[in-house]
Design a protein around this motif. Structure first.
Motif, short mmCIF file in Angstrom:
data_model
loop_
_atom_site.label_atom_id
_atom_site.label_comp_id
_atom_site.label_asym_id
_atom_site.label_seq_id
_atom_site.Cartn_x
_atom_site.Cartn_y
_atom_site.Cartn_z
N PRO A 1 0.56 -1.12 0.13
CA PRO A 1 -0.01 -0.47 0.00
C PRO A 1 0.53 1.34 -0.01
CG PRO A 1 -0.92 -1.44 2.14
CD PRO A 1 1.00 -2.17 0.82
N SER A 2 2.05 1.59 0.59
CA SER A 2 3.52 2.40 0.51
C SER A 2 2.77 2.56 -0.76
CB SER A 2 3.64 2.40 1.25
OG SER A 2 4.73 0.66 0.37
N ASP A 3 3.01 1.77 -1.78
CA ASP A 3 3.62 2.48 -3.19
C ASP A 3 2.52 3.46 -4.30
OD1 ASP A 3 6.42 0.17 -2.97
OD2 ASP A 3 4.88 -0.89 -4.05
N TYR A 4 1.67 2.95 -3.23
CA TYR A 4 0.59 3.54 -3.76
C TYR A 4 -0.43 5.27 -3.25
CZ TYR A 4 0.23 -0.32 -6.41
OH TYR A 4 0.67 -1.17 -7.72
N THR A 5 0.96 5.76 -1.94
CA THR A 5 0.37 6.96 -1.02
C THR A 5 1.42 7.81 -1.87
OG1 THR A 5 0.12 5.51 0.83
CG2 THR A 5 0.85 7.77 0.62
N VAL A 6 0.52 8.95 -2.14
CA VAL A 6 0.90 10.04 -2.53
C VAL A 6 0.88 11.19 -1.53
CG1 VAL A 6 0.68 11.98 -4.41
CG2 VAL A 6 -0.59 9.30 -4.53
N ASN A 7 2.54 11.49 -1.85
CA ASN A 7 2.80 12.84 -0.58
C ASN A 7 2.25 14.23 -1.36
OD1 ASN A 7 3.49 14.91 0.85
ND2 ASN A 7 5.63 14.45 0.00
N PHE A 8 0.85 14.71 -0.63
CA PHE A 8 0.31 15.77 -1.75
C PHE A 8 0.71 17.03 0.05
CE2 PHE A 8 -3.10 13.25 -2.57
CZ PHE A 8 -2.78 13.35 -4.02
N THR A 9 1.77 16.89 0.34
CA THR A 9 2.49 17.86 1.45
C THR A 9 2.04 19.03 0.84
OG1 THR A 9 3.59 16.38 2.51
CG2 THR A 9 4.14 18.49 3.11
N VAL A 10 2.71 19.71 -0.18
CA VAL A 10 2.75 20.47 -0.73
C VAL A 10 1.54 21.31 -1.08
CG1 VAL A 10 3.43 22.27 -3.11
CG2 VAL A 10 5.01 20.54 -1.98
N ILE A 11 0.57 20.67 -1.68
CA ILE A 11 -0.73 20.89 -2.17
C ILE A 11 -1.83 21.11 -1.12
CG2 ILE A 11 -2.74 20.24 -3.02
CD1 ILE A 11 -1.24 18.48 -5.05
N ASN A 12 -1.16 20.23 0.60
CA ASN A 12 -2.01 20.94 1.20
C ASN A 12 -1.54 22.00 1.58
OD1 ASN A 12 -3.33 18.22 1.02
ND2 ASN A 12 -2.13 17.09 2.50
N LEU A 13 -0.80 22.13 2.53
CA LEU A 13 0.57 23.24 2.52
C LEU A 13 -0.33 24.63 1.93
CD1 LEU A 13 2.13 24.83 4.39
CD2 LEU A 13 3.60 24.91 2.93
N PHE A 14 -0.88 24.19 0.93
CA PHE A 14 -1.60 25.45 -0.06
C PHE A 14 -2.61 25.68 0.41
CE2 PHE A 14 -3.43 27.29 -3.86
CZ PHE A 14 -2.98 27.96 -4.28
N ALA A 15 -3.48 24.64 0.32
CA ALA A 15 -5.02 24.21 1.08
C ALA A 15 -4.59 25.37 2.01
CB ALA A 15 -5.57 23.46 1.07
N PHE A 16 -4.42 24.61 3.10
CA PHE A 16 -3.58 25.94 4.16
C PHE A 16 -3.55 27.17 4.11
CE2 PHE A 16 -3.25 21.49 6.25
CZ PHE A 16 -4.24 21.22 6.66
N LEU A 17 -2.38 27.75 3.38
CA LEU A 17 -2.86 28.99 3.21
C LEU A 17 -4.37 29.36 2.59
CD1 LEU A 17 1.11 29.07 1.58
CD2 LEU A 17 -0.22 30.18 3.91
N LEU A 18 -5.21 28.75 1.79
CA LEU A 18 -5.92 29.77 1.38
C LEU A 18 -7.39 29.56 1.96
CD1 LEU A 18 -6.51 27.68 -2.52
CD2 LEU A 18 -5.80 30.68 -1.85
N ILE A 19 -7.01 28.95 3.49
CA ILE A 19 -8.51 28.56 4.35
C ILE A 19 -7.69 30.05 4.92
CG2 ILE A 19 -9.18 27.73 6.57
CD1 ILE A 19 -8.47 24.94 4.60
N LEU A 20 -6.28 30.05 6.04
CA LEU A 20 -5.95 30.66 6.01
C LEU A 20 -6.37 33.02 5.66
CD1 LEU A 20 -4.76 31.66 9.28
CD2 LEU A 20 -2.32 31.63 7.77
N ILE A 21 -5.84 33.02 4.93
CA ILE A 21 -5.76 33.52 4.17
C ILE A 21 -7.58 34.16 3.87
CG2 ILE A 21 -5.60 35.56 1.75
CD1 ILE A 21 -3.06 33.73 1.63
N GLY A 22 -8.23 33.60 3.90
CA GLY A 22 -9.58 33.49 3.38
C GLY A 22 -10.25 33.87 4.90
N VAL A 23 -10.25 33.38 5.37
CA VAL A 23 -10.36 33.45 6.71
C VAL A 23 -10.20 35.05 7.78
CG1 VAL A 23 -11.39 32.68 9.19
CG2 VAL A 23 -11.37 31.51 7.55
#
Length: 79
Positions: free
Chosen positions: A48-70
């Motif tokens: 299963p670890s072969d199919y796990t994708v690292n979305f760290t940068v995308i999640n960081l961008f999403a957190f920044l969008l939420i923070l900036i928007g709020v």
């Protein structure tokens, strides 16, 4: 004008929430799809670890969008 800006600030926050939702769904679905593909091909070994994708940068961008928007929406609301 402030109503329009307030709407778009909230829209940015909602887009960030949807990005987090989609990346979490993909992290759950990709290993299942990998297992199905492995069973169909019957080659190699499945991990299963072969199919796990690292979305760290995308999640960081999403957190920044939420923070900036709020924060921006709160500042506009207080005016």
């Amino acid at each position: 004008m402030n109503k329009i800006l307030f709407f778009f600030c909230n829209l940015i926050a909602v887009i960030g929430i949807f990005i987090l939702l989609i990346t979490n769904i993909l992290n759950e679905v990709f290993p299942i799809m990998g297992r199905v593909a492995f069973q169909a091909a019957m080659a190699g070994s499945y991990s299963p670890s072969d199919y796990t994708v690292n979305f760290t940068v995308i999640n960081l961008f999403a957190f920044l969008l939420i923070l900036i928007g709020v924060v921006t929406g709160y500042k506009i609301y207080k005016k």
